[in-house]
Each structure stands twice: as C-alpha cells, then as structure tokens.
Design a protein around this motif. Structure first.
Motif, PDB file in Angstrom:
ATOM      1  N   GLY A 191       0.724  -1.255  -0.193  1.00 52.93           N
ATOM      2  CA  GLY A 191      -0.073   0.112   0.151  1.00 52.93           C
ATOM      3  C   GLY A 191       0.961   1.316  -0.206  1.00 52.93           C
ATOM      4  N   ASN A 192       0.199   2.437   0.131  1.00 53.75           N
ATOM      5  CA  ASN A 192       1.026   3.552   0.286  1.00 53.75           C
ATOM      6  C   ASN A 192       1.308   4.239   1.684  1.00 53.75           C
ATOM      7  OD1 ASN A 192       1.226   3.924  -2.608  1.00 53.75           O
ATOM      8  ND2 ASN A 192      -0.915   4.740  -2.702  1.00 53.75           N
ATOM      9  N   ASN A 193       1.069   3.159   2.604  1.00 50.93           N
ATOM     10  CA  ASN A 193       1.405   3.524   3.927  1.00 50.93           C
ATOM     11  C   ASN A 193       2.970   3.623   4.381  1.00 50.93           C
ATOM     12  OD1 ASN A 193       2.098   0.759   4.220  1.00 50.93           O
ATOM     13  ND2 ASN A 193       0.371   0.267   5.508  1.00 50.93           N
ATOM     14  N   GLY A 194       4.003   3.163   3.704  1.00 50.92           N
ATOM     15  CA  GLY A 194       5.210   3.491   3.778  1.00 50.92           C
ATOM     16  C   GLY A 194       5.798   2.240   4.844  1.00 50.92           C
ATOM     17  N   ASN A 195       4.971   1.311   4.937  1.00 51.04           N
ATOM     18  CA  ASN A 195       5.277   0.023   5.812  1.00 51.04           C
ATOM     19  C   ASN A 195       5.798  -0.970   4.765  1.00 51.04           C
ATOM     20  OD1 ASN A 195       5.013   1.211   8.425  1.00 51.04           O
ATOM     21  ND2 ASN A 195       2.908   0.820   8.296  1.00 51.04           N
ATOM     22  N   CYS A 196       7.005  -0.912   4.041  1.00 54.18           N
ATOM     23  CA  CYS A 196       7.280  -1.801   2.937  1.00 54.18           C
ATOM     24  C   CYS A 196       8.683  -2.439   3.169  1.00 54.18           C
ATOM     25  CB  CYS A 196       7.014  -1.074   1.610  1.00 54.18           C
ATOM     26  SG  CYS A 196       5.525  -0.615   1.300  1.00 54.18           S
ATOM     27  N   VAL A 197       8.668  -3.479   2.704  1.00 52.62           N
ATOM     28  CA  VAL A 197      10.245  -3.897   2.497  1.00 52.62           C
ATOM     29  C   VAL A 197      10.512  -3.732   1.065  1.00 52.62           C
ATOM     30  CG1 VAL A 197      11.757  -6.082   2.583  1.00 52.62           C
ATOM     31  CG2 VAL A 197       9.949  -5.459   4.377  1.00 52.62           C
ATOM     32  N   GLU A 198      11.675  -3.337   0.805  1.00 48.65           N
ATOM     33  CA  GLU A 198      11.893  -2.996  -0.657  1.00 48.65           C
ATOM     34  C   GLU A 198      13.183  -3.828  -0.929  1.00 48.65           C
ATOM     35  OE1 GLU A 198      10.632   1.599  -1.638  1.00 48.65           O
ATOM     36  OE2 GLU A 198      12.257   1.337  -0.589  1.00 48.65           O
ATOM     37  N   VAL A 199      13.077  -4.437  -2.300  1.00 45.98           N
ATOM     38  CA  VAL A 199      14.385  -5.318  -2.601  1.00 45.98           C
ATOM     39  C   VAL A 199      15.183  -4.419  -3.673  1.00 45.98           C
ATOM     40  CG1 VAL A 199      12.650  -6.516  -4.369  1.00 45.98           C
ATOM     41  CG2 VAL A 199      14.760  -7.751  -3.498  1.00 45.98           C
ATOM     42  N   ALA A 200      16.424  -4.969  -3.798  1.00 50.52           N
ATOM     43  CA  ALA A 200      17.188  -4.340  -5.096  1.00 50.52           C
ATOM     44  C   ALA A 200      18.048  -5.671  -5.448  1.00 50.52           C
ATOM     45  CB  ALA A 200      18.081  -3.320  -4.528  1.00 50.52           C
ATOM     46  N   VAL A 201      18.366  -5.585  -6.837  1.00 45.63           N
ATOM     47  CA  VAL A 201      19.197  -6.617  -7.349  1.00 45.63           C
ATOM     48  C   VAL A 201      20.676  -6.212  -6.978  1.00 45.63           C
ATOM     49  CG1 VAL A 201      19.952  -7.671  -9.451  1.00 45.63           C
ATOM     50  CG2 VAL A 201      17.516  -7.552  -8.812  1.00 45.63           C
ATOM     51  N   LEU A 202      21.604  -6.988  -6.627  1.00 42.12           N
ATOM     52  CA  LEU A 202      23.004  -6.920  -6.609  1.00 42.12           C
ATOM     53  C   LEU A 202      23.726  -7.089  -7.639  1.00 42.12           C
ATOM     54  CD1 LEU A 202      23.246  -7.778  -2.975  1.00 42.12           C
ATOM     55  CD2 LEU A 202      23.213  -5.157  -3.712  1.00 42.12           C
ATOM     56  N   PRO A 203      24.692  -6.721  -8.050  1.00 43.93           N
ATOM     57  CA  PRO A 203      25.768  -7.120  -8.854  1.00 43.93           C
ATOM     58  C   PRO A 203      26.102  -8.879  -8.381  1.00 43.93           C
ATOM     59  CG  PRO A 203      26.664  -5.221  -8.002  1.00 43.93           C
ATOM     60  CD  PRO A 203      25.466  -5.523  -7.072  1.00 43.93           C
TER      61      PRO A 203
END
Length: 72
Positions: free
Chosen positions: A21-33
């Motif tokens: 949602g847009n509540n800011g309670n998120c886990v974000e993921v990024a791809v690493l080299p």
C-alpha cells in the motif's frame, strides 16, 4: 541461512511489491551485482540493508511460497 547486515552504501534501484500500500510500511528489494538481493525498510531508506546471495534469496523465496513463515 543468516543474512549479512550492512549500512546502506552504493545507490541501488529499490523496488517494492505491487501488493504494498501507500502507508510506507514496506520491505523493498534491489538486485545486487552477481545476482544477489538486498532488502531494506522503506521507512528507513538510509538504515541497515540485509544482503543475500542469489542462492540464499532463492531459498528464502521458496520457503515463503511454501508457507514456512505463515503465522497461525
């Protein structure tokens, strides 16, 4: 499996789930080299980052899909 914990450093392209949602309670993921993944809390983008090798992240996702982390 024990993730590595690092302070945020190099800029990464962070993505959150379309289910978030847009509540800011998120886990974000990024791809690493090298194909690994990094996770962080969207409320604290400059905070600690958990890093996983590609194999570790794959095992984590398989466990999540199998319901191993479901709370009953």
């Amino acid at each position: 499996m024990k993730p590595n914990i690092h302070p945020a450093s190099a800029p990464l392209e962070w993505v959150k789930s379309s289910y978030s949602g847009n509540n800011g309670n998120c886990v974000e993921v990024a791809v690493l080299p090298g194909g690994g993944r990094a996770l962080h809390d969207s409320k604290n983008p400059s905070g600690p980052v958990l890093t996983f090798s590609a194999d570790e992240f794959s095992a984590f996702m398989a466990s999540a899909r199998a319901g191993e982390f479901d709370q009953t």
